[in-house]
Design an enzyme around this catalytic site. Structure first.
Site, PDB file in Angstrom:
ATOM      1  N   GLY A 190       0.817  -1.221   0.000  1.00 51.73           N
ATOM      2  CA  GLY A 190       0.000   0.000   0.000  1.00 51.73           C
ATOM      3  C   GLY A 190       0.838   1.254   0.000  1.00 51.73           C
ATOM      4  O   GLY A 190       0.589   2.199  -0.753  1.00 51.73           O
ATOM      5  N   HIS A 240       4.772 -21.530  10.236  1.00 49.26           N
ATOM      6  CA  HIS A 240       6.225 -21.439  10.353  1.00 49.26           C
ATOM      7  C   HIS A 240       6.702 -22.355  11.463  1.00 49.26           C
ATOM      8  O   HIS A 240       6.172 -22.307  12.571  1.00 49.26           O
ATOM      9  CB  HIS A 240       6.606 -19.983  10.661  1.00 49.26           C
ATOM     10  CG  HIS A 240       8.034 -19.691  10.402  1.00 49.26           C
ATOM     11  ND1 HIS A 240       9.031 -20.192  11.181  1.00 49.26           N
ATOM     12  CD2 HIS A 240       8.641 -18.947   9.434  1.00 49.26           C
ATOM     13  CE1 HIS A 240      10.204 -19.766  10.707  1.00 49.26           C
ATOM     14  NE2 HIS A 240       9.992 -19.006   9.650  1.00 49.26           N
ATOM     15  N   SER A 249      14.158 -17.049  13.933  1.00 49.17           N
ATOM     16  CA  SER A 249      14.588 -17.254  12.550  1.00 49.17           C
ATOM     17  C   SER A 249      14.819 -18.732  12.230  1.00 49.17           C
ATOM     18  O   SER A 249      15.351 -19.491  13.034  1.00 49.17           O
ATOM     19  CB  SER A 249      15.873 -16.486  12.284  1.00 49.17           C
ATOM     20  OG  SER A 249      16.383 -16.855  11.039  1.00 49.17           O
ATOM     21  N   ARG A 285       9.686 -26.017   5.565  1.00 52.59           N
ATOM     22  CA  ARG A 285       8.802 -25.497   6.608  1.00 52.59           C
ATOM     23  C   ARG A 285       7.585 -26.374   6.893  1.00 52.59           C
ATOM     24  O   ARG A 285       7.300 -26.702   8.031  1.00 52.59           O
ATOM     25  CB  ARG A 285       8.279 -24.114   6.203  1.00 52.59           C
ATOM     26  CG  ARG A 285       9.278 -23.015   6.400  1.00 52.59           C
ATOM     27  CD  ARG A 285       8.679 -21.681   6.037  1.00 52.59           C
ATOM     28  NE  ARG A 285       9.706 -20.635   6.168  1.00 52.59           N
ATOM     29  CZ  ARG A 285       9.502 -19.353   5.905  1.00 52.59           C
ATOM     30  NH1 ARG A 285       8.326 -18.928   5.491  1.00 52.59           N
ATOM     31  NH2 ARG A 285      10.466 -18.491   6.047  1.00 52.59           N
ATOM     32  N   GLU A 320      -0.007  -9.166   0.336  1.00 53.06           N
ATOM     33  CA  GLU A 320      -0.512 -10.396   0.958  1.00 53.06           C
ATOM     34  C   GLU A 320      -2.032 -10.487   0.841  1.00 53.06           C
ATOM     35  O   GLU A 320      -2.603 -11.578   0.895  1.00 53.06           O
ATOM     36  CB  GLU A 320      -0.072 -10.456   2.435  1.00 53.06           C
ATOM     37  CG  GLU A 320      -0.329 -11.809   3.099  1.00 53.06           C
ATOM     38  CD  GLU A 320       0.134 -11.891   4.560  1.00 53.06           C
ATOM     39  OE1 GLU A 320       0.812 -10.952   5.017  1.00 53.06           O
ATOM     40  OE2 GLU A 320      -0.182 -12.892   5.218  1.00 53.06           O
ATOM     41  N   ARG A 371       4.555 -20.177   0.366  1.00 52.20           N
ATOM     42  CA  ARG A 371       5.450 -19.081   0.004  1.00 52.20           C
ATOM     43  C   ARG A 371       6.878 -19.411   0.425  1.00 52.20           C
ATOM     44  O   ARG A 371       7.108 -19.923   1.514  1.00 52.20           O
ATOM     45  CB  ARG A 371       5.009 -17.798   0.707  1.00 52.20           C
ATOM     46  CG  ARG A 371       5.890 -16.609   0.390  1.00 52.20           C
ATOM     47  CD  ARG A 371       5.394 -15.360   1.078  1.00 52.20           C
ATOM     48  NE  ARG A 371       5.477 -15.433   2.531  1.00 52.20           N
ATOM     49  CZ  ARG A 371       6.596 -15.308   3.237  1.00 52.20           C
ATOM     50  NH1 ARG A 371       7.747 -15.127   2.622  1.00 52.20           N
ATOM     51  NH2 ARG A 371       6.569 -15.381   4.555  1.00 52.20           N
TER      52      ARG A 371
END
Lengths: 637, 250, 231
Positions: free
Chosen positions: A45, A266, A284, A330, A425, A435
């Protein structure tokens, strides 16, 4: 409803180039006659609003936070991919394209993904020119790292705060346009409806969150860049205020919602520590390079991790995937953790967690080496949990992170409502069913900086419509609906906070429609969601009134939308009777527990069309054609 | 754990505010500070009272939304974190906890603990950017930037715009915030063309917003969740004085 | 000249003025101290120095007016900045803790005003001779104004010494922050030099304190007296 992707014909490599030439242009003097509304001020945006204003369009930008710089893009850590091939390691636009298509488990549109890979290069140039301080080598050139299973180093990064730096770049561009008066920024203003006149998006209805006033804004086109819907699971890595309201209300006005069941979990997040928790913190993924994941072999093992002897531990990823081991992708790592916990082997008070153990690495490399690599993450873990990961293993558990699904858009990023564009998204376009790491930032900025500025011109040039006044009956009607809806929430006057109901919904969704799904569970959930919704509408308590800053009211309105949207998500998950990427249907797996796609019946986008309250939405299909890549099965053995 | 909270309540910008006291009980030490407020708010809602308004979003220390002065210190007793990263184990059970909003003329209270930081956005709009058209940028590696300079730029760019510097400063000065942005561009070649113009415009806007002046007391550096150094203030001072004395403005 | 006006009006410009006038006053403090230390050279050195100053004639008045102007600008700028600072936080905190700031840095206005007030007293004592007037009119054997006598007599009063020492403590506190502040305000801040600047700020302030206090202390304890020895 016809889903026309409007993908240009011709060879993949030149589609975008030719399309840019074919789109009609708006002459510079006319641009200022067009008004554009941008909802959301994140990467997509913010970059769109800045770029459109720079071109001369009159832009109104809206965000519900107190500043456009707070959008949740800011929290992205890892990096942004670009096919620069600065490392001379064989990267190319085609390779980035191919990796993204494959990573998405062959459920995305070739032409869109190729375009994304093409413009990825411009994004890096643009951001550097804006003053984004990417990591650099001593020689002064940009540094790269490998990420998310790619075989090349194409990820650009700014320490662990890449999203922040990119967003601040977009925000600075936006700020410049605000300063010039070309963008009118509306902070603490939440979009609550899209207004259609003669079937075209002509404006929005918003609530000024400070004064509580309901206002209308009209424009020639409306752009939604309102992010994803992971908080449908209540606990997620998203900011607590991320919501589905804007896209869901557009859906109710006729925009098709595509692939809502594509959600990404995740694998490495700090587990839930109790029912007070409001969000999950991502650690991470790089930790899996040196950490070993295990659970005790005995379910009720009360001993401290370091007292459990080696032969009583199950290093399940190493056991099941000997070649990838702890570095399995993942979705697989996430599902395996869930399986272990479902089998009662989970660790920690909640029993929903697995160990990520650095003891071996510390023995091998020394504490100092580990601290150099992961010091900040260890520090963060210690701050949150109060445990020292140098001494006892970390506990991790998967958490909802990103949603690939979103409003359906064509090649021009226009939804099924003419004049309503969807970026970042919030749309469904580029990531298919999964993704890849470092691709979300790329897509948000590609859409905002390099795609919408061209494609919106095409719409304006072909449909010149005069501005509709906000006194038009459609605006008045939408304002009335919004006001009634808020009043309805205030009138329930029950005894539960919307948060407690949101938590209930989220727990159910994560359990039955999270990492693994099955027909029975989904059907059951589809029965339970309306019950929770009834509970909400009979028992929610929203104190105060709508004429002031009322965060309880904002939250309740968002939960109300999640309660409807959750049903759509489950419905989509049930209808997609295959496993692909982040959507894992237990009925469809190989013997080794891998996702088993059904390309015959499901190589398509499913887009849902709203039919009205208490009516089942209609599922439309956009077939996906793969002319350039060959569909294959992912294997990580 | 149990706590006695004293929270600033203020209906809106124009109303008078006051501290109200309440108790929270049975809080787990693993609860974050904001989650503790969530628990209190849920109780307030269920009892039919209005919950405490406070800004928050990402809850991982990066969005810069949270803005609580806890026992007299912005973001509370731990260093290098935001209030959302603070956990109740940093407090002692039974302790009194005072929670106030950022207090500055340039940050008017919206409600309770929530303030309006639009002044920061206006400072940014005045000059916190490098003017570059989308699409017109040269290749990213065309201009090498020494790693040391890129790192200095990053140190400054890490600012999350939360405003804790203003809240902590006895003068409610915004110099650390503005200095951070000036410093980021100072260390990058991309900032060079608008170097003088930027600092003049940003400082003028900062003064206009009604922030106080820097008296080099450095409480800002102490509370900054991103540990931005007052070096950026010195750099801005230098840049501003230099630009004032030499800018060829038409 | 619009730019100059703008510069002085701005927060940073005003601060720059504080720094420049501050460093000028610091220069005066050093010069004044070096003159004062002549007391250890005996009555002749001291009184000769006083005469040489007076012999500057109009130049002395230029210096005096310049000094006065510097003081007034320093104070005026401080007043302006302080008023803005007070205005910047209309509603005070119920609880407020200092995290990193030193007491010296927070109390510059107070210490500065105290030093200014003491300076007036100091002038009244040793320049105008309003206080302890009887000692201020003496002349030495060469017919010069006997500054040495006036100083020694003055500092044989315990309360005068007390006031002097207190004022010098406050001056040192003011300088301790002022010196390092000077560099920061004019834009010199470097991780390699900051600790040195910080320490030298403390060091210089301490030296100045010791230098000044050495005079009343030695007088009071009889190390310096009217006959060049104990009185």
């Amino acid at each position: 409803m016809k889903l026309d992707s409007k993908v240009p014909s011709g060879p993949l490599e030149t589609k975008w180039e030719r399309h840019k030439f074919d789109v009609k242009l708006v002459n510079p003097a006319n641009k200022r006659k067009f008004k554009v509304i941008v909802v959301g001020s994140g990467l997509a945006g913010g970059s769109a609003a800045a770029t459109l204003a720079e071109l001369g369009y009159e832009v109104d930008c809206f965000c519900f936070q107190d500043s456009p710089r707070r959008a949740h893009s800011i929290a992205a850590q890892g990096g942004i991919n670009a096919a620069k091939n600065y490392q001379n390691d064989g990267d190319s636009v085609y390779r980035l394209f191919y990796d993204t298509i494959k990573g998405g488990d062959f459920r995305s549109r070739e032409a869109n993904v190729y375009r994304l890979a093409q413009v990825s290069e411009n994004i890096i140039d643009q951001c550097v020119a804006q003053g984004v301080p990417f990591a650099r080598e001593y020689g002064g050139h940009l540094a790269n790292r490998s990420f998310g299973g790619a075989q090349v180093s194409r990820t650009f990064y700014a320490r662990g705060q890449t999203g922040q730096q990119l967003l601040l770049g977009a925000y600075s561009a936006l700020s410049q346009q605000i300063g010039r008066g070309q963008v009118k920024m509306h902070t603490r203003t939440e979009m609550l409806d899209v207004v259609l006149v003669d079937g075209k998006a002509r404006g929005i209805v918003v609530r000024d969150l400070v004064s509580g006033k309901i206002e209308s804004h009209s424009a020639h086109a409306v752009i939604l860049a309102t992010g994803g819907y992971s908080p449908v699971f209540f606990l997620s890595t998203n900011a607590v205020n991320c919501n589905v309201t804007a896209t869901y209300r557009a859906y109710k006005k006729g925009a098709a919602f595509a692939n809502p069941c594509y959600t990404q979990i995740h694998p490495t997040c700090i587990p839930v520590s109790g029912d007070h928790q409001s969000k999950l913190t991502l650690m991470s993924e790089s930790l899996r390079n040196d950490g070993r994941i295990w659970v005790p072999k005995a379910g009720d093992d009360k001993r401290a991790a370091k007292d459990i002897p080696e032969d009583q531990r199950d290093y399940y990823l190493e056991r099941k995937y000997p070649s990838f081991g702890n570095l399995a992708p993942r979705d697989i790592a996430s599902r395996s953790a869930k399986e272990a916990c479902d089998a009662g082997l989970g660790v920690g008070d909640s029993k929903r967690g697995v160990y990520l153990d650095f003891a071996d690495s510390i023995n091998r490399l020394g504490e100092q080496a580990i601290s150099q690599r992961y010091g900040n993450l260890f520090h963060m873990y210690q701050k949150i949990t109060g445990e020292n990961p140098y001494q006892s293993p970390m506990r991790i558990y998967p958490a909802p992170h990103y949603t690939m699904g979103g409003l359906w858009v064509d090649y021009n990023l226009m939804s099924t409502i003419p004049g309503l564009f969807v970026l970042g998204e919030a749309n469904f376009s580029d990531h298919g069913a999964n993704r890849l790491g470092a691709s979300a930032l790329m897509q948000g900025l590609a859409d905002g900086y390099f795609v919408i500025p061209y494609t919106i011109g095409q719409y304006f040039a072909s449909e010149f419509l005069p501005l509709v006044g906000t006194d038009h009956e459609e605006f008045k009607k939408a304002e009335g609906d919004v006001t009634d809806n808020l009043q309805r929430l205030l009138n329930v006057n029950g005894s539960r906070s919307s948060m407690s109901i949101h938590r209930e919904l989220g727990t159910l969704m994560f359990d039955k429609c999270g990492m693994a799904r099955n027909e029975e569970g989904l059907k059951d959930t589809l029965k339970k969601i309306p019950e929770i919704r009834d509970e909400f509408w009979n028992n929610v308590k929203v104190p105060g009134d709508s004429q002031c800053f009322n965060q309880a009211l904002e939250q309740a309105a968002r939960v109300a939308d999640f309660l409807e949207f959750a049903e759509l998500l489950c419905r989509d998950a049930l209808a997609r009777d295959e496993s692909c990427g982040g959507h894992f249907r237990e009925e469809h797996q190989t013997e080794d527990g891998e996702a088993k796609r059904n390309d015959e019946d499901f190589a398509h986008v499913a887009a849902w069309e709203y039919q009205g309250e208490d009516k089942e939405p209609v599922r439309h299909v956009e077939p996906l054609e793969f002319e350039n890549v060959k569909l294959s099965t992912r294997s990580y053995k | 754990m149990d706590f006695k909270l004293h929270v600033w309540r203020q209906k809106d910008r124009n109303s008078e505010g006051r501290m109200l006291s309440t108790k929270v009980e049975g809080i787990s030490p693993d609860t974050s500070f904001l989650e503790m407020l969530d628990i209190l708010n849920q109780r307030l809602i269920e009892e039919g009272d209005e919950p405490i308004a406070f800004d928050n979003d990402c809850r991982e220390g990066i969005c810069g939304m949270c803005s609580l002065v806890i026992n007299g210190v912005p973001h509370g007793p731990e260093r290098g974190v935001t209030a959302c990263q603070l956990h109740m184990r940093s407090f002692q059970s039974g302790q009194d906890i005072y929670i106030e909003p950022w207090r500055a003329k340039a940050f008017p209270v919206v409600r309770d603990l929530s303030v309006d930081r639009g002044s920061f956005d206006r400072i940014m709009a005045a000059g916190g950017f490098a003017s570059v058209r989308t699409g017109g940028a040269p290749d990213a590696n065309a201009v090498p930037i020494a790693k040391e300079q890129a790192d200095l730029a990053f140190d400054a760019a890490a600012c999350i715009g939360c405003g804790a510097c203003v809240a902590s400063c006895k003068n409610a000065s915004a110099m650390l915030f503005v200095g951070a942005k000036v410093s980021q561009f100072l260390h990058l070649p991309q900032g060079e063309p608008e170097r003088k113009r930027r600092v003049l415009k940003m400082v003028d806007q900062m003064d206009e917003e009604g922030f106080g002046n820097c008296t080099n007391t450095y409480d800002c550096e102490g509370v900054c969740p991103k540990e931005i150094k007052v070096r950026v203030i010195a750099e801005m001072n230098r840049e501003y004085l230099r630009a004032s004395l030499s800018h060829d403005e038409t | 000249m619009n730019w100059l006006f703008r510069l002085f009006r701005s927060s940073i410009g005003c601060k720059g003025i504080m720094a420049l006038t501050g460093i000028a006053l610091f220069g005066f403090v050093i010069a004044h101290l070096s003159g004062n230390l002549l007391i250890f050279g005996g009555p002749d050195a001291m009184n000769a120095y006083a005469v040489s100053l007076r012999e500057l004639g109009p130049l002395l008045w230029v210096m005096r007016l310049g000094l006065l102007a510097t003081v007034l600008v320093h104070i005026g700028a401080a007043m302006r900045l302080t008023r803005q600072n007070t205005d910047a936080r209309p509603v005070p905190y119920v609880r407020r803790q200092n995290v990193a700031s030193t007491a010296a840095s927070r109390s510059m206005m107070m210490t500065g005003l105290t030093v200014a007030a003491y300076t007036v007293f100091h002038l009244a004592h040793l320049t105008w001779g309003f206080i302890l007037h009887d000692f201020a009119t003496a002349v030495d054997d060469q017919g010069r104004h006997d500054v040495y006598y006036m100083v020694v007599k003055g500092f044989q009063q315990w309360w005068m010494v007390f006031l002097y020492v207190v004022a010098m403590v406050i001056l040192a506190v003011h300088l301790r922050h002022g010196i390092s502040s000077f560099f920061q305000t004019l834009g010199f801040n470097h991780p390699r030099w900051n600790p040195i600047l910080e320490k030298s700020g403390i060091g210089v302030a301490t030296l100045i304190f010791l230098g000044y206090v050495s005079i009343p202390a030695t007088v009071f304890f009889g190390l310096v007296g009217l006959d060049g020895g104990g009185s």
